[in-house]
Scaffold this motif. Sequence first.
Motif, PDB file in Angstrom:
ATOM      1  N   ALA A  95       0.850  -1.190   0.000  1.00 37.52           N
ATOM      2  CA  ALA A  95       0.000   0.000   0.000  1.00 37.52           C
ATOM      3  C   ALA A  95       0.884   1.238   0.000  1.00 37.52           C
ATOM      4  CB  ALA A  95      -0.912  -0.006   1.223  1.00 37.52           C
ATOM      5  N   GLU A  96       0.435   2.294  -0.635  1.00 34.95           N
ATOM      6  CA  GLU A  96       1.254   3.497  -0.717  1.00 34.95           C
ATOM      7  C   GLU A  96       0.393   4.749  -0.843  1.00 34.95           C
ATOM      8  OE1 GLU A  96       3.784   3.134  -4.102  1.00 34.95           O
ATOM      9  OE2 GLU A  96       2.173   2.422  -5.413  1.00 34.95           O
ATOM     10  N   CYS A  97       0.997   5.851  -0.462  1.00 30.38           N
ATOM     11  CA  CYS A  97       0.386   7.170  -0.589  1.00 30.38           C
ATOM     12  C   CYS A  97       1.497   8.126  -1.006  1.00 30.38           C
ATOM     13  CB  CYS A  97      -0.246   7.610   0.731  1.00 30.38           C
ATOM     14  SG  CYS A  97      -0.833   9.327   0.743  1.00 30.38           S
ATOM     15  N   ASP A  98       1.193   9.045  -1.916  1.00 29.66           N
ATOM     16  CA  ASP A  98       2.213   9.965  -2.425  1.00 29.66           C
ATOM     17  C   ASP A  98       2.819  10.840  -1.326  1.00 29.66           C
ATOM     18  OD1 ASP A  98       1.876   8.999  -4.975  1.00 29.66           O
ATOM     19  OD2 ASP A  98       0.431  10.548  -5.562  1.00 29.66           O
ATOM     20  N   ARG A  99       2.084  11.038  -0.233  1.00 28.42           N
ATOM     21  CA  ARG A  99       2.564  11.898   0.851  1.00 28.42           C
ATOM     22  C   ARG A  99       3.619  11.232   1.726  1.00 28.42           C
ATOM     23  NH1 ARG A  99      -0.577  16.228   2.746  1.00 28.42           N
ATOM     24  NH2 ARG A  99       0.333  15.782   4.784  1.00 28.42           N
ATOM     25  N   TRP A 100       3.605   9.914   1.803  1.00 26.53           N
ATOM     26  CA  TRP A 100       4.346   9.216   2.844  1.00 26.53           C
ATOM     27  C   TRP A 100       5.848   9.474   2.815  1.00 26.53           C
ATOM     28  CZ3 TRP A 100       1.653   3.739   2.730  1.00 26.53           C
ATOM     29  CH2 TRP A 100       0.407   3.847   3.359  1.00 26.53           C
ATOM     30  N   ARG A 101       6.436   9.575   1.655  1.00 26.34           N
ATOM     31  CA  ARG A 101       7.894   9.689   1.563  1.00 26.34           C
ATOM     32  C   ARG A 101       8.407  11.102   1.807  1.00 26.34           C
ATOM     33  NH1 ARG A 101       9.654   4.971   2.892  1.00 26.34           N
ATOM     34  NH2 ARG A 101       8.799   3.284   1.614  1.00 26.34           N
ATOM     35  N   LYS A 102       7.541  12.101   1.697  1.00 26.57           N
ATOM     36  CA  LYS A 102       8.003  13.480   1.835  1.00 26.57           C
ATOM     37  C   LYS A 102       7.313  14.248   2.960  1.00 26.57           C
ATOM     38  CE  LYS A 102       9.233  13.891  -3.062  1.00 26.57           C
ATOM     39  NZ  LYS A 102       8.994  14.633  -4.328  1.00 26.57           N
ATOM     40  N   ASN A 117      -6.420   8.808  -1.921  1.00 23.93           N
ATOM     41  CA  ASN A 117      -4.979   8.828  -2.179  1.00 23.93           C
ATOM     42  C   ASN A 117      -4.256   7.564  -1.726  1.00 23.93           C
ATOM     43  OD1 ASN A 117      -4.883  11.469  -3.335  1.00 23.93           O
ATOM     44  ND2 ASN A 117      -5.135  12.318  -1.280  1.00 23.93           N
ATOM     45  N   LEU A 118      -4.935   6.715  -0.956  1.00 21.26           N
ATOM     46  CA  LEU A 118      -4.320   5.463  -0.515  1.00 21.26           C
ATOM     47  C   LEU A 118      -4.449   4.428  -1.624  1.00 21.26           C
ATOM     48  CD1 LEU A 118      -2.994   3.765   1.736  1.00 21.26           C
ATOM     49  CD2 LEU A 118      -5.306   3.129   2.464  1.00 21.26           C
ATOM     50  N   LYS A 119      -3.328   3.986  -2.139  1.00 19.45           N
ATOM     51  CA  LYS A 119      -3.324   3.034  -3.247  1.00 19.45           C
ATOM     52  C   LYS A 119      -3.080   1.624  -2.716  1.00 19.45           C
ATOM     53  CE  LYS A 119      -1.433   6.522  -6.405  1.00 19.45           C
ATOM     54  NZ  LYS A 119      -1.351   7.591  -5.396  1.00 19.45           N
ATOM     55  N   LEU A 120      -3.966   0.714  -3.063  1.00 22.14           N
ATOM     56  CA  LEU A 120      -3.845  -0.688  -2.655  1.00 22.14           C
ATOM     57  C   LEU A 120      -3.401  -1.497  -3.870  1.00 22.14           C
ATOM     58  CD1 LEU A 120      -7.164  -0.944  -0.619  1.00 22.14           C
ATOM     59  CD2 LEU A 120      -4.870  -0.540   0.272  1.00 22.14           C
ATOM     60  N   LEU A 140     -11.639  -3.148   3.153  1.00 20.90           N
ATOM     61  CA  LEU A 140     -10.887  -2.925   1.918  1.00 20.90           C
ATOM     62  C   LEU A 140     -11.092  -4.057   0.914  1.00 20.90           C
ATOM     63  CD1 LEU A 140      -7.504  -1.649   3.434  1.00 20.90           C
ATOM     64  CD2 LEU A 140      -9.447  -0.296   2.600  1.00 20.90           C
ATOM     65  N   LEU A 141     -12.100  -4.898   1.184  1.00 23.07           N
ATOM     66  CA  LEU A 141     -12.361  -6.047   0.308  1.00 23.07           C
ATOM     67  C   LEU A 141     -13.784  -6.063  -0.243  1.00 23.07           C
ATOM     68  CD1 LEU A 141     -10.585  -8.824   2.418  1.00 23.07           C
ATOM     69  CD2 LEU A 141      -9.741  -7.758   0.320  1.00 23.07           C
ATOM     70  N   ILE A 142     -14.501  -4.956  -0.106  1.00 23.92           N
ATOM     71  CA  ILE A 142     -15.917  -4.957  -0.508  1.00 23.92           C
ATOM     72  C   ILE A 142     -16.186  -4.209  -1.814  1.00 23.92           C
ATOM     73  CG2 ILE A 142     -16.762  -5.207   1.853  1.00 23.92           C
ATOM     74  CD1 ILE A 142     -17.314  -2.198   1.883  1.00 23.92           C
ATOM     75  N   GLU A 143     -15.217  -3.425  -2.282  1.00 22.83           N
ATOM     76  CA  GLU A 143     -15.431  -2.647  -3.497  1.00 22.83           C
ATOM     77  C   GLU A 143     -15.029  -3.453  -4.735  1.00 22.83           C
ATOM     78  OE1 GLU A 143     -17.068  -0.013  -3.228  1.00 22.83           O
ATOM     79  OE2 GLU A 143     -16.887   0.301  -1.063  1.00 22.83           O
ATOM     80  N   LYS A 144     -15.384  -2.927  -5.918  1.00 25.27           N
ATOM     81  CA  LYS A 144     -15.144  -3.639  -7.175  1.00 25.27           C
ATOM     82  C   LYS A 144     -13.665  -3.922  -7.404  1.00 25.27           C
ATOM     83  CE  LYS A 144     -19.258  -2.082  -9.680  1.00 25.27           C
ATOM     84  NZ  LYS A 144     -19.759  -1.340 -10.868  1.00 25.27           N
ATOM     85  N   TYR A 145     -12.802  -2.963  -6.964  1.00 24.65           N
ATOM     86  CA  TYR A 145     -11.379  -3.149  -7.210  1.00 24.65           C
ATOM     87  C   TYR A 145     -10.808  -4.355  -6.465  1.00 24.65           C
ATOM     88  CZ  TYR A 145     -10.861  -0.732  -2.696  1.00 24.65           C
ATOM     89  OH  TYR A 145     -10.951  -0.373  -1.373  1.00 24.65           O
ATOM     90  N   ALA A 146     -11.552  -4.879  -5.478  1.00 22.69           N
ATOM     91  CA  ALA A 146     -11.031  -5.977  -4.652  1.00 22.69           C
ATOM     92  C   ALA A 146     -11.608  -7.333  -5.033  1.00 22.69           C
ATOM     93  CB  ALA A 146     -11.326  -5.701  -3.180  1.00 22.69           C
ATOM     94  N   VAL A 147     -12.519  -7.383  -6.018  1.00 26.71           N
ATOM     95  CA  VAL A 147     -13.193  -8.643  -6.338  1.00 26.71           C
ATOM     96  C   VAL A 147     -12.192  -9.713  -6.770  1.00 26.71           C
ATOM     97  CG1 VAL A 147     -14.798  -9.774  -7.922  1.00 26.71           C
ATOM     98  CG2 VAL A 147     -15.390  -7.562  -6.928  1.00 26.71           C
TER      99      VAL A 147
END
Length: 567
Positions: free
Chosen positions: A368-375, A392-395, A426-433
């Motif tokens: 998992a990543e977010c553009d903010r985390w590194r800076k 902004n949270l990318k799985l 984080l497992l109920i939306e279409k992206y997680a099917v």
Amino acid sequence: MRLRYLKNMENNFLPISKEDLEKRGWHELDIILITGDAYVDHPSYGVSVIGRVLEKAGFKVGVIAQPNWRDKNDFMKLGRPKLFFGITSGNVDSMVANYTANKKPRKTDDYSPQQKNQFRPDRALIVYSNRAKEAFPDTKIVLGGIEASLRRLVHYDYWSDSVRRSILIDAKADILAYGMAEKAIVEIAKRLSQNKELYNIRGTVIVRKNFDSLENFLEIPSFEEIALDKNRFNLAFRFIYENQNPFSAKILIQKHADRFIVYFPPQLPLKTEELDEIFDLPYVRNWHPVYNKLGGIKAFETIKSSIIAHRGCVGECSFCSLYFHQGRIVQSRSHASILKEVKLITRQSYFKGTISDVGGPTANLYSAECDRWRKEGFCKDKKCLIPQKCFNLKLNYDKCLNLYGKIKNIHGIKHVFIASGFRYDLLIEKYAVKYLSELCKYYISGQMKVAPEHAADNVLEIMNKPHFKIYEKFVHKFEQINKNLKKRCFLVNYFIIAHPGTTNNDAFILKEYLRRKHIHPEQIQDFIPIPMTLSAAIYHTAKHPLTGYSIYIPKTFQERKLQRVMI
């Protein structure tokens, strides 16, 4: 070749005796690590990680595991360390390890030989530190591990039902390294070897008589104020909570009588390459041979064929210590590092063909990543998952499945399972099917661990968990997928009873849900106020420190027992 490999690996434990030192031709050690756990050389054991990290940095390191704390003799068996004693209670806070939620002594300890609960003292850091000082009065003491992390500042202690000082004061130690501490411990060792001051090291806490030279600091309510006034306790908690972002946190100062605790900002998140380096160190991946005749160590049996893929958790559950220990920023290993470890596991004599877990604090947050985390770190006024997942949270579920597939194709691997708990929201939306379907088809051994925690939404809100309808939506999707796969998979549901905010009516709501669904929950946990967590602050003050709202607390033994009986 395999027998020779295993025989050579047996000699690679960190030294635990004078005989071990003689075999290496060493006359003394730079650092001696003292732990409340049995010595298992594996990356899931903090003392082993710290030992190997220090070893790589060029220091001579030894281990004293579960010393007899009733006198100083065991603390002298490796001699006096040139630099310091590094002291940890082990993988578990000693009070949690020794006592149940009802403050009764636990009968067993999985981190000890024969599971005997007699090798770790109460408040182990304080006891070990005092004994080490008794053995070598002028030696530096460095505290670390989960017990140090969660007691690094003034905190509420459930077992004494009191507000206690920073454990750094009570243990009379020189410095405390909190969090995972790999960078901090190496910096401490280097500075001591150069006779430099232990000052301004990220992820550490020190004691000073004044703070005249500090800049950009925030003074929070003192121990004396907090001990007398619960509102001041919550104010201090809020300051600590708001200064956990490694990129924006200020130095915190907390007065204890005529001294000051100086709390430096958390360690910056590790880059993937840095995390890989830690897991690539030469762990033996077994308990020390001294435990062979004692039947080994049970805690190791459960993880010996598992993989830690990442650390950190964005969930920020109120009762969980991860936010204050590993942090809210997820740090993931590379595929190459994980695959290398899997191949090492396949060469172990105990390996039977199954990788039992590829996980971490939350299995489906790997990569998992977010553009903010590194800076910039995480957001100040916005949570990653509540009330819903931040855009902004990318799985990276495709990356997860790709990793699992690569592991499955390694020679000698029969099965790959994911046994860590999942964030069901984080497992109920279409992206997680696709991800959930593949999990159920290939990577769930028959049971999937999830933590709805409760059925009453008002309790879930205090826990910082999703509303119960989200869990029910997940259950429906889970059942539908397994029906389509014509496979029988079950959910292992974790619930917490007597959490702050839980009335008897709320307990009844949970009871009725379990009755209607014919669920006999495998895991019901009595709430324990872990030091420095949000839930512990609420338990102690009966107020939410971030909102100021009053909250009902089922505090008496009778109330807690009633709620357990109802469930």
